[in-house]
Motif scaffolding. Sequence first.
Motif, PDB file in Angstrom:
ATOM      1  N   ARG A  43       0.830  -1.209   0.000  1.00  0.00           N
ATOM      2  CA  ARG A  43       0.000   0.000   0.000  1.00  0.00           C
ATOM      3  C   ARG A  43       0.866   1.261   0.000  1.00  0.00           C
ATOM      4  O   ARG A  43       0.598   2.223  -0.730  1.00  0.00           O
ATOM      5  N   ALA A  44       1.919   1.278   0.803  1.00  0.00           N
ATOM      6  CA  ALA A  44       2.825   2.434   0.846  1.00  0.00           C
ATOM      7  C   ALA A  44       3.569   2.577  -0.478  1.00  0.00           C
ATOM      8  O   ALA A  44       3.755   3.694  -0.976  1.00  0.00           O
ATOM      9  N   LEU A  45       3.973   1.464  -1.067  1.00  0.00           N
ATOM     10  CA  LEU A  45       4.682   1.488  -2.349  1.00  0.00           C
ATOM     11  C   LEU A  45       3.813   2.086  -3.444  1.00  0.00           C
ATOM     12  O   LEU A  45       4.250   2.971  -4.187  1.00  0.00           O
ATOM     13  N   ARG A  48       3.458   5.829  -2.978  1.00  0.00           N
ATOM     14  CA  ARG A  48       4.710   6.534  -3.295  1.00  0.00           C
ATOM     15  C   ARG A  48       4.904   6.621  -4.812  1.00  0.00           C
ATOM     16  O   ARG A  48       5.270   7.672  -5.346  1.00  0.00           O
ATOM     17  N   LEU A  49       4.635   5.525  -5.516  1.00  0.00           N
ATOM     18  CA  LEU A  49       4.826   5.524  -6.970  1.00  0.00           C
ATOM     19  C   LEU A  49       3.871   6.494  -7.667  1.00  0.00           C
ATOM     20  O   LEU A  49       4.269   7.216  -8.585  1.00  0.00           O
ATOM     21  N   VAL A  67      -1.033  17.448 -12.719  1.00  0.00           N
ATOM     22  CA  VAL A  67      -0.623  16.174 -13.312  1.00  0.00           C
ATOM     23  C   VAL A  67      -1.164  15.045 -12.447  1.00  0.00           C
ATOM     24  O   VAL A  67      -0.967  15.030 -11.232  1.00  0.00           O
ATOM     25  N   LEU A  68      -1.849  14.104 -13.106  1.00  0.00           N
ATOM     26  CA  LEU A  68      -2.395  12.939 -12.427  1.00  0.00           C
ATOM     27  C   LEU A  68      -1.449  11.757 -12.611  1.00  0.00           C
ATOM     28  O   LEU A  68      -1.080  11.421 -13.733  1.00  0.00           O
ATOM     29  N   GLY A  69      -1.048  11.165 -11.506  1.00  0.00           N
ATOM     30  CA  GLY A  69      -0.244   9.944 -11.528  1.00  0.00           C
ATOM     31  C   GLY A  69      -1.034   8.833 -10.873  1.00  0.00           C
ATOM     32  O   GLY A  69      -1.856   9.089  -9.984  1.00  0.00           O
ATOM     33  N   SER A  70      -0.801   7.605 -11.303  1.00  0.00           N
ATOM     34  CA  SER A  70      -1.528   6.475 -10.730  1.00  0.00           C
ATOM     35  C   SER A  70      -0.668   5.216 -10.793  1.00  0.00           C
ATOM     36  O   SER A  70       0.197   5.093 -11.661  1.00  0.00           O
ATOM     37  N   ASP A  71      -0.921   4.311  -9.877  1.00  0.00           N
ATOM     38  CA  ASP A  71      -0.243   3.022  -9.896  1.00  0.00           C
ATOM     39  C   ASP A  71      -1.158   1.989  -9.236  1.00  0.00           C
ATOM     40  O   ASP A  71      -1.945   2.342  -8.355  1.00  0.00           O
ATOM     41  N   THR A  72      -1.048   0.751  -9.702  1.00  0.00           N
ATOM     42  CA  THR A  72      -1.886  -0.329  -9.175  1.00  0.00           C
ATOM     43  C   THR A  72      -1.020  -1.534  -8.866  1.00  0.00           C
ATOM     44  O   THR A  72      -0.148  -1.882  -9.656  1.00  0.00           O
ATOM     45  N   LEU A  73      -1.246  -2.155  -7.715  1.00  0.00           N
ATOM     46  CA  LEU A  73      -0.622  -3.446  -7.437  1.00  0.00           C
ATOM     47  C   LEU A  73      -1.534  -4.335  -6.635  1.00  0.00           C
ATOM     48  O   LEU A  73      -2.366  -3.875  -5.877  1.00  0.00           O
ATOM     49  N   LEU A 117      -1.615  15.987  -3.774  1.00  0.00           N
ATOM     50  CA  LEU A 117      -2.640  15.284  -3.003  1.00  0.00           C
ATOM     51  C   LEU A 117      -2.688  13.849  -3.513  1.00  0.00           C
ATOM     52  O   LEU A 117      -2.544  13.610  -4.719  1.00  0.00           O
ATOM     53  N   SER A 118      -2.901  12.903  -2.607  1.00  0.00           N
ATOM     54  CA  SER A 118      -2.969  11.504  -3.042  1.00  0.00           C
ATOM     55  C   SER A 118      -3.981  10.730  -2.219  1.00  0.00           C
ATOM     56  O   SER A 118      -4.392  11.157  -1.138  1.00  0.00           O
TER      57      SER A 118
END
Length: 192
Positions: A43-45, A48-49, A67-73, A117-118
Amino acid sequence: MAPVFYLASTSPRRRQLLQLLDRPFALLNPDIDESPQPGETPRALVERLARQKAEAGAAMAPEPLPVLGSDTLGELDGQILVKPLNQSDAAKMLRAMSGRSHQIHTAIAVSAGGRTLSEVVTSTVTFTHLTDAEITAYWHTGEPADKAGGYGIQGRGGRFVSHLSGSYFAVVGLPLMETERLLNRFLAKEHE
């Protein structure tokens, strides 16, 4: 129509999902190191990404737009679900998820002007019991080879899902409601 923000992603799936929000955007491709840090939880990873993608995108953006950033794991028993190396690896992952629940964490972040913001959206996916024959047949569709965890819920792998708690779109790669809410929150604070 001129873009109102940037998407820091090369994922075709994220682009398609983001188009559902009916807001014009342009693409950026920041290059960040996605290696986990020692002791970092999945969840922290993922958060952060997403933040690093948004912040790196903001640093390279040709215009001062958010700018929108996103990551999924995926996570099973505290371990990150990665893309399978081969058929044997995919079968091992799918057997481990068979008849059990795993978590999918999708983080979104918006950055501009030194402010970020995240948010992390966690969904729980439960698989039905899978037979070896089902796993082998699924591998031969070609779908598991490039999917983290060895399946795609939006494709043939969706037939293995007996229950979903959370956001379907977050599992696919971008939580629509939460993304729109975060963008609105970010833009509202910009105009205060």
